[in-house]
Enzyme design. Sequence first.
Site, PDB file in Angstrom:
ATOM      1  N   ASN A   1     -12.835  -7.816  -6.767  1.00 27.72           N
ATOM      2  CA  ASN A   1     -14.092  -7.288  -6.381  1.00 27.72           C
ATOM      3  C   ASN A   1     -14.428  -6.567  -4.893  1.00 27.72           C
ATOM      4  OD1 ASN A   1     -14.162  -9.670  -5.387  1.00 27.72           O
ATOM      5  ND2 ASN A   1     -16.421 -10.288  -5.724  1.00 27.72           N
ATOM      6  N   HIS A   2     -13.274  -6.584  -4.396  1.00 28.04           N
ATOM      7  CA  HIS A   2     -13.317  -6.320  -3.055  1.00 28.04           C
ATOM      8  C   HIS A   2     -13.451  -4.713  -2.852  1.00 28.04           C
ATOM      9  CE1 HIS A   2     -10.677 -10.192  -1.963  1.00 28.04           C
ATOM     10  NE2 HIS A   2     -11.978 -10.372  -1.998  1.00 28.04           N
TER      11      HIS A   2
ATOM     12  N   GLU B   1     -17.703   0.184   1.671  1.00 26.78           N
ATOM     13  CA  GLU B   1     -18.656   1.232   1.065  1.00 26.78           C
ATOM     14  C   GLU B   1     -19.535   1.621   2.366  1.00 26.78           C
ATOM     15  OE1 GLU B   1     -20.866   0.558  -2.865  1.00 26.78           O
ATOM     16  OE2 GLU B   1     -22.356  -0.364  -1.373  1.00 26.78           O
TER      17      GLU B   1
ATOM     18  N   HIS C   1     -15.962  -5.993   2.179  1.00 32.08           N
ATOM     19  CA  HIS C   1     -15.799  -6.969   1.560  1.00 32.08           C
ATOM     20  C   HIS C   1     -14.174  -7.381   1.279  1.00 32.08           C
ATOM     21  CE1 HIS C   1     -16.342  -9.602  -2.352  1.00 32.08           C
ATOM     22  NE2 HIS C   1     -15.933 -10.381  -1.361  1.00 32.08           N
TER      23      HIS C   1
ATOM     24  N   SER D   1     -28.199  -2.551  -2.117  1.00 36.32           N
ATOM     25  CA  SER D   1     -27.765  -3.470  -1.556  1.00 36.32           C
ATOM     26  C   SER D   1     -29.224  -3.734  -0.704  1.00 36.32           C
ATOM     27  CB  SER D   1     -26.798  -3.360  -0.629  1.00 36.32           C
ATOM     28  OG  SER D   1     -25.489  -3.190  -1.491  1.00 36.32           O
TER      29      SER D   1
ATOM     30  N   HIS E   1     -24.136 -14.351  -2.643  1.00 39.08           N
ATOM     31  CA  HIS E   1     -23.347 -13.578  -1.740  1.00 39.08           C
ATOM     32  C   HIS E   1     -23.387 -11.966  -2.496  1.00 39.08           C
ATOM     33  CE1 HIS E   1     -20.324 -13.987  -4.913  1.00 39.08           C
ATOM     34  NE2 HIS E   1     -19.398 -13.726  -4.018  1.00 39.08           N
TER      35      HIS E   1
END
Length: 554
Positions: free
Chosen positions: A250-251, A254, A282, A431, A450
């Site tokens: 999931n890294h 962006e 991330h 986000s 998170h």
Amino acid sequence: MSGEDELRIAELTAECQKNKPVKVYKTKSKLADLIKEGKNKFRTKYKFVVYCCTDRNGGDDQYLHTDEDLRRVIQLHEGNVLRFRLTNAAPSEDGKNEPLTIEQSHSVVFVIGNEEDTENNAIKQLKYAGQLKGCVFAIGMPDLHAGKGIPIGATIMTQGVAYPQLVDNDIGCGMSFVQTSIPRGKLTTNKVRKMADKMQSIDGPYYTDREDAVEACSKSLQWGQRLLEPLPKIEPHSHYEKLGTIGGGNHFAELQEFDEIYDDETCARHGIDTSKVHLLVHSGSRSLGSHYVGEFCNEASKTMKTSPYPADTSSSLFHDYLSNHDIAINFAMRNRHLIAKRLMEQLTPGDHADPVCKIDIIHNFLEQVEIDSWEEMRCMANQQGLFPKLIPHLGNRAEKEKTVGWLHRKGATPTTQSKILVIPGSRGSLSYLVEINPQAQHGSAYSLAHGAGRKMSRGTARARHRAQFPNPRKLLQTDFGSVVVCDEKDLVYEEAPPSYKDIDSVVDCLTKIRMDGGDVEGCDKKSLVRILATLRPILTYKYKDPNSGLSRPR
């Protein structure tokens, strides 16, 4: 394990040592799938050897049949070996060798969130963590979801012992919120598409000379709220090749711009310029954290039979791990810095300034803490919306009793590193920039969600989205008009937005949960966070084939 299996492992080991190609080791169990997933997660083309270990008697099919029955530690070792160590984690379905119940272990176990939003396996894993020796409490965040034997989106406190495997392999994984020089509103969809088409890969080594990497890491670095000390020389040198790379799973990195701004004054007070586009990175310590966890497990397994291994916090074994743990955190932050640098060199080629990190938050790490507000944790656990079956057993703890222990965070954002933080959604959702309420953090053990948290496993996501979208390119543009850079088909399917929970619901839990305490006296009404702004995605970088062109130092 059969003699034939042991022989095959020996053959694979010999082939790796001779630097020969190694075939995938297939069994009737899902071992081959685990190998594929691990290689994807760590973005490695290494050859591999597989070791299968279990405390349970029986063949492969008995203990390699579900993720719930496994604790997996993926270890990247020196040279060409990718090693999977699989050990028994959860109680068996037949109830044999059941660990202590929550009431017997006197641990606090509850989830902040709604039951319908949390998968059953995640709850089982959280309960299992609460039953470990020395556990004081295990708290699930709203983004709680099942991992490989350990819960993700959880905060677990122990006394007397610590469990490095609860932090898992990617020590220091976290997020950096980096300000760019790009004005808000300047990047149209067409401009973003052109940027994505021209973008060079950052998935290969940045430094062509390892000594350049060693020299760069030997200098102090200001990143976010921290001044990083020089790194000691790391062995083996191959870990330096991972610096500046995203990794799998999931890294991501962006580009985001502010969508709705609810409190610009508070944003400005914390140094956030809402008129600028920002980059959210991330990633973690890549192969280094996994290497250190592997070293710990190898040493611990010499004297301990049951995984996860409890390390006595006064032992040299634990202190050696803790020293390596801190190095991995330093490495992870430098990795995020270099990812931002590599991307900004492409996205803002006229700007030669070093990236400016406004917030850097780590969500996979271990720290010593003191809890002195048990009444607030009691309030949090007794409010409506939490699971009645997980209401904690607090025993005879006094409300002001101080408890010193070790807090394990796996996918849980600490509230002690910054007054504001970003809670990201999936690549196809908003986000949130939020301000932490410092008076309401005791009940959640100084931790928050998170991110959105997975709603479905990677295998389910691949199958479902492959059937729904035979052409994965349709998933490379979101409903926001943002563009996704990802050359790997499986990863496109695994990370599709429907694979994740609704980020609005996750953040809603944090803003609307109030510690009214039910029947508990003395609890104030306090939300955990306050929303300052939302950010929408513009461009999301996941993976690009290095053969398409590799970003290098200028």
